[in-house]
Structures are given as structure tokens and as C-alpha cells.
Design an enzyme around this catalytic site. Structure first.
Site, PDB file in Angstrom:
ATOM      1  N   ARG A  61     -14.126 -14.359 -51.681  1.00  0.00           N
ATOM      2  CA  ARG A  61     -14.737 -15.621 -51.261  1.00  0.00           C
ATOM      3  C   ARG A  61     -16.005 -15.957 -52.035  1.00  0.00           C
ATOM      4  O   ARG A  61     -16.514 -17.068 -51.957  1.00  0.00           O
ATOM      5  CB  ARG A  61     -14.939 -15.638 -49.745  1.00  0.00           C
ATOM      6  CG  ARG A  61     -13.617 -15.814 -48.999  1.00  0.00           C
ATOM      7  CD  ARG A  61     -13.809 -15.830 -47.504  1.00  0.00           C
ATOM      8  NE  ARG A  61     -14.178 -14.543 -46.977  1.00  0.00           N
ATOM      9  CZ  ARG A  61     -13.329 -13.626 -46.551  1.00  0.00           C
ATOM     10  NH1 ARG A  61     -12.034 -13.853 -46.588  1.00  0.00           N
ATOM     11  NH2 ARG A  61     -13.755 -12.472 -46.085  1.00  0.00           N
ATOM     12  N   GLU A  98     -17.936  -3.764 -42.525  1.00  0.00           N
ATOM     13  CA  GLU A  98     -18.004  -3.949 -41.068  1.00  0.00           C
ATOM     14  C   GLU A  98     -16.713  -3.401 -40.458  1.00  0.00           C
ATOM     15  O   GLU A  98     -16.704  -2.875 -39.366  1.00  0.00           O
ATOM     16  CB  GLU A  98     -18.187  -5.444 -40.766  1.00  0.00           C
ATOM     17  CG  GLU A  98     -18.575  -5.761 -39.341  1.00  0.00           C
ATOM     18  CD  GLU A  98     -18.614  -7.266 -39.079  1.00  0.00           C
ATOM     19  OE1 GLU A  98     -18.295  -8.048 -39.983  1.00  0.00           O
ATOM     20  OE2 GLU A  98     -18.959  -7.626 -37.947  1.00  0.00           O
TER      21      GLU A  98
HETATM   22  P1  AMP Z   1     -20.485  -6.467 -45.340  1.00  0.00           P
HETATM   23  O1  AMP Z   1     -20.271  -5.532 -46.481  1.00  0.00           O
HETATM   24  O2  AMP Z   1     -20.341  -5.797 -44.000  1.00  0.00           O
HETATM   25  O3  AMP Z   1     -21.796  -7.214 -45.465  1.00  0.00           O
HETATM   26  O4  AMP Z   1     -19.301  -7.526 -45.385  1.00  0.00           O
HETATM   27  C1  AMP Z   1     -19.363  -8.637 -46.203  1.00  0.00           C
HETATM   28  C2  AMP Z   1     -18.030  -8.979 -46.800  1.00  0.00           C
HETATM   29  O5  AMP Z   1     -16.953  -8.851 -45.880  1.00  0.00           O
HETATM   30  C3  AMP Z   1     -18.017 -10.404 -47.284  1.00  0.00           C
HETATM   31  O6  AMP Z   1     -17.349 -10.428 -48.537  1.00  0.00           O
HETATM   32  C4  AMP Z   1     -17.268 -11.171 -46.229  1.00  0.00           C
HETATM   33  O7  AMP Z   1     -16.380 -12.083 -46.828  1.00  0.00           O
HETATM   34  C5  AMP Z   1     -16.507 -10.115 -45.417  1.00  0.00           C
HETATM   35  N1  AMP Z   1     -16.827 -10.150 -43.984  1.00  0.00           N
HETATM   36  C6  AMP Z   1     -17.406  -9.153 -43.280  1.00  0.00           C
HETATM   37  N2  AMP Z   1     -17.546  -9.469 -41.996  1.00  0.00           N
HETATM   38  C7  AMP Z   1     -17.061 -10.717 -41.853  1.00  0.00           C
HETATM   39  C8  AMP Z   1     -16.952 -11.636 -40.760  1.00  0.00           C
HETATM   40  N3  AMP Z   1     -17.368 -11.309 -39.531  1.00  0.00           N
HETATM   41  N4  AMP Z   1     -16.430 -12.848 -40.996  1.00  0.00           N
HETATM   42  C9  AMP Z   1     -16.017 -13.190 -42.255  1.00  0.00           C
HETATM   43  N5  AMP Z   1     -16.085 -12.384 -43.321  1.00  0.00           N
HETATM   44  C10 AMP Z   1     -16.605 -11.162 -43.142  1.00  0.00           C
END
Ligand code: AMP
Length: 174
Positions: A61, A98
Site C-alpha cells: 500500500r 501487528e
Molecule cells: P506495523 O509493522 O505493525 O506498523 O504494520 C504496518 C503495516 O501493516 C502497514 O504496511 C499496513 O498496511 C499493515 N497494517 C498493520 N495493521 C493494520 C491495520 N490495523 N489496518 C490496516 N493495515 C494494517
């Protein structure tokens, strides 16, 4: 248009892709031409005087606004991709998400010491993805790094993973 209006156009999908995750669907944000123009204008205003030479977009994205920003800033675009997608020599970093673990790669020759880099992704959750991206860019060695997200999930405190002297900009906060 206000940031509040942009925020309202992000669709929340409960329990996707697994139970307990409130998934922020950016397709509803991007499908509006008005939203795209608004976000482009805001981000261009933030970064146009920073001398950005490369925008690094994180798969997948980060590949939507990333190239738009690169054009607006007269910078190049560099994809940071999931393993097995980039054809030449890569650097790789593994990280916790996450939900689950993952890894990202960048071509070893994608950046150089003179580059001023803007790393862009759609969303900051726990911060693991962007920290891995930041570490990859630092490993190559560039002049300066800026970080940008469209959306931040503030409760997850992803911001805290990064050194305080890095400029991190986020448009929409949940
Ligand atoms: P993080 O590494 O936990 O900061 O996750 C960020 C990445 O995972 C980004 O590339 C987001 O597109 C995707 N992502 C993680 N959590 C979500 C969420 N709750 N909603 C949408 N995309 C998420």
C-alpha cells in the site's frame, strides 16, 4: 477539505484478517479523486523544501501514494518489497507485525550516499515494518531520512520505536 473528512473516508473492517484486528481499509480513501488531490497537496507542502531525492514505498500500500509523491517532489521511486520479488542483489530485514512476522528487501544499489530519502507507507501500527525499512535504508547509508504515513494507530505506540530526531509525519490519527 479537512483531515477529519479524509479520516471519515477510511473504512474500518473489524476482525480482518484475524479476530481482534481493526483493519483500516484505505481503498475507500483512495477511490476519491478529491482525497487523492488533498493528500498529495498536504504531503507536497510538507516535503517540497526538504530536497528529497528518492521516495521509498513499502509493498504494497506504500506503492499508491509513494510514486505520486515522487513525481510531485521530482524524486525517484524505490520499491521495498516482500522476499523473492526483487530480481537483483538485495538487503533484507525481518520484523514482527501487528499480526505475524514478515521480511522486506531493497535492492542494494537502489540508494546512494547523497540521497535524501522519504520512506512512505500507508499505516503505522506497531511500527515493525517501518523500523525494518528504516534499518535497511540506514544500512545502505544515505544523507538524511524522513518518514511518512497516511494513517497512525496511536494506541499501538509505533512512534516510540524510532529515534527522536527522525521527522515522522502522519496525516490521519486513530
Ligand atoms: P506495523 O509493522 O505493525 O506498523 O504494520 C504496518 C503495516 O501493516 C502497514 O504496511 C499496513 O498496511 C499493515 N497494517 C498493520 N495493521 C493494520 C491495520 N490495523 N489496518 C490496516 N493495515 C494494517
Amino acid at each position: 477539505m479537512s483531515l477529519e473528512k479524509l479520516k471519515k473516508s477510511v473504512r474500518n473492517i473489524p476482525d480482518f484478517p484475524i479476530e481482534g484486528i481493526q483493519f483500516k481499509d484505505v481503498t475507500t480513501l483512495f477511490k476519491s479523486a478529491e482525497n487523492l488531490c488533498e493528500m498529495t497537496d498536504i504531503l507536497k507542502n510538507i516535503y517540497f523544501e526538504k530536497g528529497i531525492t528518492k521516495v521509498v514505498g513499502i509493498e504494497s500500500r506504500g506503492f499508491i501514494m509513494g510514486p505520486i509523491l515522487a513525481v510531485e517532489l521530482s524524486a525517484g521511486f524505490v520499491p521495498m518489497r516482500k522476499p523473492g520479488k526483487l530480481p537483483a542483489e538485495v538487503f533484507e530485514e525481518k520484523y514482527e507485525k501487528e499480526y505475524g512476522t514478515d521480511a522486506i528487501q531493497i535492492h542494494q544499489d537502489a540508494l546512494c550516499a547523497d540521497d535524501v530519502v522519504l520512506i512512505h507507507d500507508d499505516l503505522l501500527a506497531t511500527g515493525g515494518t517501518m523500523l525494518a525499512a528504516y534499518n535497511l535504508v540506514k544500512r545502505i547509508g544515505v544523507k538524511k531520512v524522513y518518514i511518512n504515513f497516511l494513517i497512525e494507530l496511536e494506541d499501538l505506540n509505533g512512534h516510540e520505536l524510532f529515534p527522536k530526531d527522525i521527522e515522522i509525519e502522519t496525516l490521519i490519527k486513530f
